[in-house]
Design an enzyme around this catalytic site. Structure first.
Site, PDB file in Angstrom:
ATOM      1  N   SER A   9       0.811  -1.224   0.000  1.00 47.80           N
ATOM      2  CA  SER A   9       0.000   0.000   0.000  1.00 47.80           C
ATOM      3  C   SER A   9       0.844   1.273   0.000  1.00 47.80           C
ATOM      4  O   SER A   9       0.332   2.357  -0.276  1.00 47.80           O
ATOM      5  CB  SER A   9      -0.962   0.009   1.191  1.00 47.80           C
ATOM      6  OG  SER A   9      -0.254   0.102   2.406  1.00 47.80           O
ATOM      7  N   LYS A  28       0.795   4.146   7.173  1.00 51.78           N
ATOM      8  CA  LYS A  28       0.123   5.035   6.218  1.00 51.78           C
ATOM      9  C   LYS A  28       0.537   6.481   6.487  1.00 51.78           C
ATOM     10  O   LYS A  28       1.118   6.801   7.524  1.00 51.78           O
ATOM     11  CB  LYS A  28      -1.409   4.942   6.364  1.00 51.78           C
ATOM     12  CG  LYS A  28      -2.026   3.584   6.043  1.00 51.78           C
ATOM     13  CD  LYS A  28      -2.024   3.273   4.570  1.00 51.78           C
ATOM     14  CE  LYS A  28      -2.771   1.971   4.267  1.00 51.78           C
ATOM     15  NZ  LYS A  28      -2.056   0.789   4.794  1.00 51.78           N
TER      16      LYS A  28
END
EC number: 3.4.21.88
Length: 202
Positions: A119, A156
C-alpha cells in the site's frame, strides 16, 4: 562498524562464547592458547584491533578486562506480526535484534517493523521491507506513521481533522482508511524514519 577479518571474527566469537559459558571474558593467555597464537601479546594485538573497530572495549589493568560492545541481544528489535490486543513491542512479537545504528535515522529509530503489503510502494516502502520507526505519538499531518486501529497495525500517511483520521496509502490501488475517533480505538505507535530493503543483508 568496520568489517572484521576472519581472524578477528574468530577472536570475537571466542570472547562471546567464553562469556556465555563462564560468565566472564577470557584472559589473553586463554585466547592465545585456544586460537594457537605463540604468545598472549599476539592476542593483545587482535584485541586492540577489535577495540579500534568498535566491537569491544579494553578495560585497562584487568587480566579479563574485555567488554563486548556488539552484543547480539542488543540492537534494534524487529517486530513481525502483531497479535490482537497486545503491545507492539511485546516479547512474542520480536523476531530478533539487528545491529543497525539507531542514529543512522533522524530522529533515532527505536525498532524495526516488517512491512506487509504494497500500500506504500509509491514512496519506496515494499512488502517485506524493514521499516525503521521512532516511537512517539508526537506526529503531524502528512507524516508516515505506524498506527493501530482497534487491533490492526498499519503504515500510512496521516491526515487528521477533528474527530476524523484518514490514513492515506501511497498506491492508487488502495483506498484511504477512515477512522472515526468517537467510535474506534486509534493509537499512533511511531513515526517512520527510514526503510531497509527486504532485510536481505541481515
Amino acid at each position: 562498524m568496520k568489517a572484521l577479518t576472519a581472524r578477528q571474527q574468530e577472536v570475537f566469537d571466542l570472547i562471546r562464547d567464553h562469556i556465555s559459558q563462564t560468565g566472564m571474558p577470557p584472559t589473553r593467555a586463554e585466547i592465545a592458547q585456544r586460537l594457537g597464537f605463540r604468545s598472549p601479546n599476539a592476542a593483545e594485538e587482535h584485541l586492540k584491533a577489535l577495540a579500534r573497530k568498535g566491537v569491544i572495549e579494553i578495560v585497562s589493568g584487568a587480566s579479563r578486562g574485555i567488554r563486548l560492545l556488539l552484543d547480539e541481544e542488543e540492537g534494534l528489535p524487529l517486530v513481525g506480526r502483531v497479535a490482537a490486543g497486545e503491545p507492539l513491542l511485546a516479547q512474542q512479537h520480536i523476531e530478533g535484534h539487528y545491529q543497525v545504528d539507531p542514529s543512522l535515522f533522524k530522529p533515532n529509530a527505536d525498532f524495526l517493523l516488517r512491512v506487509s503489503g504494497m500500500s506504500m510502494k509509491d514512496i519506496g516502502i515494499m512488502d517485506g521491507d524493514l521499516l525503521a520507526v521512532h516511537k512517539t505519538q508526537d506526529v503531524r499531518n502528512g507524516q508516515v506513521v505506524v498506527a493501530r486501529i482497534d487491533d490492526e497495525v498499519t503504515v500510512k500517511r496521516l491526515k487528521k481533522q477533528g474527530n476524523k483520521v484518514e490514513l492515506l496509502p501511497e498506491n492508487s490501488e488502495f483506498k484511504p482508511i477512515v477512522v472515526d475517533l468517537r467510535e474506534q480505538s486509534f493509537t499512533i505507535e511511531g513515526l517512520a524514519v527510514g526503510v531497509i530493503r527486504n532485510g536481505e543483508w541481515l
